[in-house]
Design a protein around this motif. Structure first.
Motif, PDB file in Angstrom:
ATOM      1  N   ILE A  98     -75.710  -3.060  57.110  1.00  0.00           N
ATOM      2  CA  ILE A  98     -74.384  -2.497  57.365  1.00  0.00           C
ATOM      3  C   ILE A  98     -74.022  -2.687  58.832  1.00  0.00           C
ATOM      4  O   ILE A  98     -72.885  -3.039  59.155  1.00  0.00           O
ATOM      5  N   SER A  99     -74.976  -2.507  59.711  1.00  0.00           N
ATOM      6  CA  SER A  99     -74.720  -2.678  61.149  1.00  0.00           C
ATOM      7  C   SER A  99     -74.288  -4.095  61.475  1.00  0.00           C
ATOM      8  O   SER A  99     -73.360  -4.303  62.269  1.00  0.00           O
ATOM      9  N   GLU A 100     -74.955  -5.073  60.870  1.00  0.00           N
ATOM     10  CA  GLU A 100     -74.587  -6.471  61.102  1.00  0.00           C
ATOM     11  C   GLU A 100     -73.174  -6.757  60.600  1.00  0.00           C
ATOM     12  O   GLU A 100     -72.384  -7.417  61.280  1.00  0.00           O
ATOM     13  N   LYS A 101     -72.866  -6.242  59.420  1.00  0.00           N
ATOM     14  CA  LYS A 101     -71.523  -6.433  58.864  1.00  0.00           C
ATOM     15  C   LYS A 101     -70.467  -5.757  59.733  1.00  0.00           C
ATOM     16  O   LYS A 101     -69.377  -6.300  59.942  1.00  0.00           O
ATOM     17  N   MET A 102     -70.782  -4.565  60.244  1.00  0.00           N
ATOM     18  CA  MET A 102     -69.822  -3.856  61.097  1.00  0.00           C
ATOM     19  C   MET A 102     -69.620  -4.603  62.413  1.00  0.00           C
ATOM     20  O   MET A 102     -68.490  -4.675  62.916  1.00  0.00           O
ATOM     21  N   ASN A 103     -70.680  -5.167  62.964  1.00  0.00           N
ATOM     22  CA  ASN A 103     -70.545  -5.958  64.193  1.00  0.00           C
ATOM     23  C   ASN A 103     -69.649  -7.166  63.964  1.00  0.00           C
ATOM     24  O   ASN A 103     -68.786  -7.475  64.801  1.00  0.00           O
ATOM     25  N   GLU A 104     -69.833  -7.849  62.842  1.00  0.00           N
ATOM     26  CA  GLU A 104     -68.982  -8.990  62.516  1.00  0.00           C
ATOM     27  C   GLU A 104     -67.538  -8.553  62.311  1.00  0.00           C
ATOM     28  O   GLU A 104     -66.608  -9.225  62.753  1.00  0.00           O
ATOM     29  N   LEU A 105     -67.350  -7.418  61.652  1.00  0.00           N
ATOM     30  CA  LEU A 105     -66.005  -6.893  61.433  1.00  0.00           C
ATOM     31  C   LEU A 105     -65.332  -6.588  62.768  1.00  0.00           C
ATOM     32  O   LEU A 105     -64.167  -6.926  62.982  1.00  0.00           O
ATOM     33  N   ASN A 106     -66.067  -5.973  63.675  1.00  0.00           N
ATOM     34  CA  ASN A 106     -65.513  -5.672  64.999  1.00  0.00           C
ATOM     35  C   ASN A 106     -65.097  -6.945  65.727  1.00  0.00           C
ATOM     36  O   ASN A 106     -64.044  -6.977  66.379  1.00  0.00           O
ATOM     37  N   TRP A 144     -60.437 -10.392  67.607  1.00  0.00           N
ATOM     38  CA  TRP A 144     -59.681 -11.644  67.661  1.00  0.00           C
ATOM     39  C   TRP A 144     -58.184 -11.365  67.744  1.00  0.00           C
ATOM     40  O   TRP A 144     -57.462 -12.037  68.467  1.00  0.00           O
ATOM     41  N   PHE A 145     -57.707 -10.352  67.019  1.00  0.00           N
ATOM     42  CA  PHE A 145     -56.280 -10.035  67.000  1.00  0.00           C
ATOM     43  C   PHE A 145     -55.770  -9.561  68.360  1.00  0.00           C
ATOM     44  O   PHE A 145     -54.587  -9.640  68.638  1.00  0.00           O
ATOM     45  N   LYS A 170     -61.326  -8.380  53.737  1.00  0.00           N
ATOM     46  CA  LYS A 170     -62.441  -8.576  52.811  1.00  0.00           C
ATOM     47  C   LYS A 170     -63.725  -8.008  53.422  1.00  0.00           C
ATOM     48  O   LYS A 170     -64.483  -7.300  52.750  1.00  0.00           O
ATOM     49  N   ALA A 171     -63.944  -8.283  54.701  1.00  0.00           N
ATOM     50  CA  ALA A 171     -65.136  -7.765  55.384  1.00  0.00           C
ATOM     51  C   ALA A 171     -65.093  -6.239  55.445  1.00  0.00           C
ATOM     52  O   ALA A 171     -66.112  -5.568  55.255  1.00  0.00           O
ATOM     53  N   ALA A 172     -63.924  -5.676  55.699  1.00  0.00           N
ATOM     54  CA  ALA A 172     -63.780  -4.223  55.773  1.00  0.00           C
ATOM     55  C   ALA A 172     -64.088  -3.582  54.411  1.00  0.00           C
ATOM     56  O   ALA A 172     -64.737  -2.534  54.344  1.00  0.00           O
ATOM     57  N   LYS A 173     -63.652  -4.209  53.335  1.00  0.00           N
ATOM     58  CA  LYS A 173     -63.933  -3.691  51.999  1.00  0.00           C
ATOM     59  C   LYS A 173     -65.428  -3.722  51.700  1.00  0.00           C
ATOM     60  O   LYS A 173     -65.963  -2.796  51.087  1.00  0.00           O
ATOM     61  N   GLU A 174     -66.106  -4.787  52.144  1.00  0.00           N
ATOM     62  CA  GLU A 174     -67.551  -4.871  51.943  1.00  0.00           C
ATOM     63  C   GLU A 174     -68.274  -3.750  52.686  1.00  0.00           C
ATOM     64  O   GLU A 174     -69.185  -3.127  52.140  1.00  0.00           O
ATOM     65  N   VAL A 175     -67.863  -3.507  53.923  1.00  0.00           N
ATOM     66  CA  VAL A 175     -68.472  -2.432  54.710  1.00  0.00           C
ATOM     67  C   VAL A 175     -68.203  -1.091  54.043  1.00  0.00           C
ATOM     68  O   VAL A 175     -69.102  -0.256  53.921  1.00  0.00           O
ATOM     69  N   LYS A 176     -66.979  -0.882  53.587  1.00  0.00           N
ATOM     70  CA  LYS A 176     -66.630   0.378  52.919  1.00  0.00           C
ATOM     71  C   LYS A 176     -67.486   0.588  51.673  1.00  0.00           C
ATOM     72  O   LYS A 176     -68.013   1.685  51.454  1.00  0.00           O
TER      73      LYS A 176
END
Length: 65
Positions: free
Chosen positions: A9-17, A22-23, A42-48
């Motif tokens: 989850i931490s890795e996914k959250m880091n990628e999401l951040n 980028w925006f 899509k990444a946010a939904k996976e983390v959720k």
């Protein structure tokens, strides 16, 4: 790159951040915004989903305790 299922989850959250940053960065491009937004959502939904699964596991453990 590691398989999405094997990432923590931490890795996914880091990628999401990074995706969200980028925006706000200098590399922002209106032409790429829709595509990046879709990938970020899509990444946010996976983390959720992962967080909800973790919460459910914790609740089960708590009830057993």
């Amino acid at each position: 790159m590691a398989d999405e299922k094997s990432k923590s989850i931490s890795e996914k959250m880091n990628e999401l951040n990074k995706q969200v940053e980028w925006f706000y960065g200098d590399d922002f491009s209106l032409d790429q915004a829709a595509e990046k937004y879709e990938a970020t959502m899509k990444a946010a939904k996976e983390v959720k989903t992962d967080l909800e699964t973790l919460k459910n596991k914790i609740e089960v453990i708590d009830k057993e305790f």
